[in-house]
Design a protein around this motif. Structure first.
Motif, PDB file in Angstrom:
ATOM      1  N   VAL A  36       0.873  -1.173   0.000  1.00  0.00           N
ATOM      2  CA  VAL A  36       0.000   0.000   0.000  1.00  0.00           C
ATOM      3  C   VAL A  36       0.906   1.217   0.000  1.00  0.00           C
ATOM      4  O   VAL A  36       1.709   1.394   0.926  1.00  0.00           O
ATOM      5  CB  VAL A  36      -0.915   0.036   1.243  1.00  0.00           C
ATOM      6  N   LEU A  37       0.815   2.031  -1.042  1.00  0.00           N
ATOM      7  CA  LEU A  37       1.670   3.216  -1.122  1.00  0.00           C
ATOM      8  C   LEU A  37       0.894   4.424  -0.623  1.00  0.00           C
ATOM      9  O   LEU A  37      -0.151   4.793  -1.174  1.00  0.00           O
ATOM     10  CB  LEU A  37       2.130   3.450  -2.563  1.00  0.00           C
ATOM     11  N   TYR A  38       1.409   5.036   0.446  1.00  0.00           N
ATOM     12  CA  TYR A  38       0.794   6.231   1.015  1.00  0.00           C
ATOM     13  C   TYR A  38       1.432   7.468   0.382  1.00  0.00           C
ATOM     14  O   TYR A  38       2.665   7.574   0.326  1.00  0.00           O
ATOM     15  CB  TYR A  38       0.990   6.260   2.530  1.00  0.00           C
ATOM     16  N   VAL A  39       0.603   8.388  -0.067  1.00  0.00           N
ATOM     17  CA  VAL A  39       1.071   9.601  -0.746  1.00  0.00           C
ATOM     18  C   VAL A  39       0.892  10.783   0.193  1.00  0.00           C
ATOM     19  O   VAL A  39      -0.207  11.040   0.700  1.00  0.00           O
ATOM     20  CB  VAL A  39       0.303   9.849  -2.056  1.00  0.00           C
ATOM     21  N   LEU A  46       5.342   6.658   0.981  1.00  0.00           N
ATOM     22  CA  LEU A  46       5.812   5.692   1.966  1.00  0.00           C
ATOM     23  C   LEU A  46       5.072   4.383   1.728  1.00  0.00           C
ATOM     24  O   LEU A  46       3.834   4.362   1.649  1.00  0.00           O
ATOM     25  CB  LEU A  46       5.547   6.197   3.388  1.00  0.00           C
ATOM     26  N   LEU A  47       5.811   3.291   1.609  1.00  0.00           N
ATOM     27  CA  LEU A  47       5.203   1.982   1.374  1.00  0.00           C
ATOM     28  C   LEU A  47       4.884   1.306   2.693  1.00  0.00           C
ATOM     29  O   LEU A  47       5.740   1.223   3.576  1.00  0.00           O
ATOM     30  CB  LEU A  47       6.151   1.098   0.561  1.00  0.00           C
ATOM     31  N   GLY A  48       3.669   0.827   2.832  1.00  0.00           N
ATOM     32  CA  GLY A  48       3.291   0.018   3.984  1.00  0.00           C
ATOM     33  C   GLY A  48       2.755   0.778   5.164  1.00  0.00           C
ATOM     34  O   GLY A  48       2.406   0.174   6.185  1.00  0.00           O
ATOM     35  N   GLY A  49       2.670   2.066   5.100  1.00  0.00           N
ATOM     36  CA  GLY A  49       2.119   2.836   6.204  1.00  0.00           C
ATOM     37  C   GLY A  49       3.181   3.305   7.176  1.00  0.00           C
ATOM     38  O   GLY A  49       4.364   3.024   7.027  1.00  0.00           O
TER      39      GLY A  49
END
Length: 385
Positions: A36-39, A46-49
């Motif tokens: 899950v890529l957070y923008v 950031l990948l993974g939270g």
């Protein structure tokens, strides 16, 4: 000492491995993140939270992007923004590599910064690989090398399991929507991979027969098979073990379930990055643990990302995994009906099999020893005459 960094972006789980090929060094470092890529509001990702960037906040998330690489429509984030899927994959890889920074200035194969190798799905077409390559170059990861999941998995097998180099190894990769079969010889994929949709209903043995027959090979040419998984089905060890047992019984070869099993490609990529090359002589294992069963997975993506046919109540068996076990344990259909060629199923002398196969191999060795002793006795008798 050579240090290698390997990574893989999976459909649900992404993995980075830092490993050394120096005997006596610690076990590899393994970083596992949800895919899950957070923008962030400032454009950072950031990948993974985790915690948002300082002074900012997360404005959206992107999921399901690996399967969309090469799709001109791209992938839509939770805030409605659309991105090219290959750019999102490159950003996910960049986020994982950033967790290892600052990278050391030694340990690389050329004496500098460690080499980074990433694997991609074996069934990708050339244009999908090229799209990802361009995105990596643009994102500042131009030095990162790419290889297929199958080639990475076979590097792990040749380094850590096999005692004989230059083998023909089959990789059977199952995911939530189907299976991919790839044949790798001496570390290089032998042509295209074969993709089988789950709805097709053919057995793993018939699918592997199809791949072998397409290249004119017989089961006697096959040395080993590695079973790997991705997505929900990868969490069902019973299902994957059933596939492995069916293949071992049918073809009489050494069959193993890769570590993880969705992490096998990342481990193999790290082995390649550390300098492993499939050779004409055995390679010494670099001491990787046999598996990583405990991972930080499925913490941020339960519910909407699961396929509609997946059962998630209690301890119920996942439908995709159950189907795999049913196919593996059920009767093997006529290969001709699955588009496969006629194959020979007798195990070879070098096959690594269990039960009666092992007993047969021991008997054969005993007979060979007896024959050699008889020959020596005959020679001695002749000399004494």
């Amino acid at each position: 000492m050579s240090v290698g960094i390997g990574l893989r972006i999976g459909s649900l789980v992404s993995t980075l491995v830092v490993a050394s090929n120096e005997p006596g060094t610690p076990d590899p470092i393994v970083i596992v993140r949800d895919t899950v890529l957070y923008v962030g509001s400032d454009g950072d990702v950031l990948l993974g939270g985790g915690d948002p960037p300082e002074g900012g906040e997360f404005v959206g998330t992107v999921t399901g992007f690996v399967a969309r690489v090469g799709d001109p429509e791209g992938v839509e984030a939770s805030d409605g923004t659309r991105y090219r899927a290959e750019d999102v994959v490159a950003s996910a890889m960049r986020s994982l590599v950033r967790e290892c920074e600052p990278l050391p200035t030694f340990g690389g194969r050329d004496g500098g910064t460690p080499t980074v190798v990433a694997s991609y799905p074996s069934m990708w077409e050339a244009d999908q690989i090229a799209d990802l390559r361009n995105s990596l170059n643009y994102s500042g990861l131009g030095e990162l090398s790419l290889l297929s999941d199958a080639e990475a998995v076979c590097a792990w097998f040749e380094s850590e399991v096999s005692a004989k180099p230059g083998q023909l190894i089959g990789t059977y990769h199952v995911d939530d929507v189907g299976a991919t079969v790839t044949l790798v010889r001496s570390g290089v994929s032998s042509g295209r991979s074969f993709r089988f949709a789950a709805s097709r209903g053919s057995s793993p043995t018939a699918q592997l027969s199809t791949a072998l027959g397409a290249f004119g090979w017989l089961p006697s040419n096959l040395d080993a098979v590695v079973v790997t998984g991705d997505g929900i089905v990868a969490r069902d060890v019973v299902a994957l073990r059933g596939v492995a047992d069916a293949l071992a019984t049918k073809f009489g070869v050494h069959v193993v379930v890769g570590p993880g099993p969705e992490q096998a490609a990342a481990l193999g990529a790290a082995i390649v990055a550390a300098g492993f090359r499939s050779a004409t002589r055995p390679n010494k294992p670099i001491g990787l643990p046999p598996s990583y069963d405990v991972t930080e997975v499925l913490t941020a993506i339960r519910g909407p990302l699961l396929p509609a046919d997946v059962v998630t109540d209690g301890d119920a068996v996942l439908s995709a995994a159950a189907a795999a076990v049913e196919v593996a344990e059920g009767p093997i259909e006529d290969p001709a009906e699955a588009g496969a060629v006629d194959v020979v199923t007798e195990p070879t002398v070098d096959a690594v099999v269990e039960g009666e196969g092992s007993a047969g191999r021991i008997v054969l060795r005993v007979l060979v020893v007896i024959a050699l002793l008889a020959l020596v006795a005959a020679v001695v008798a002749f000399l004494l005459l």
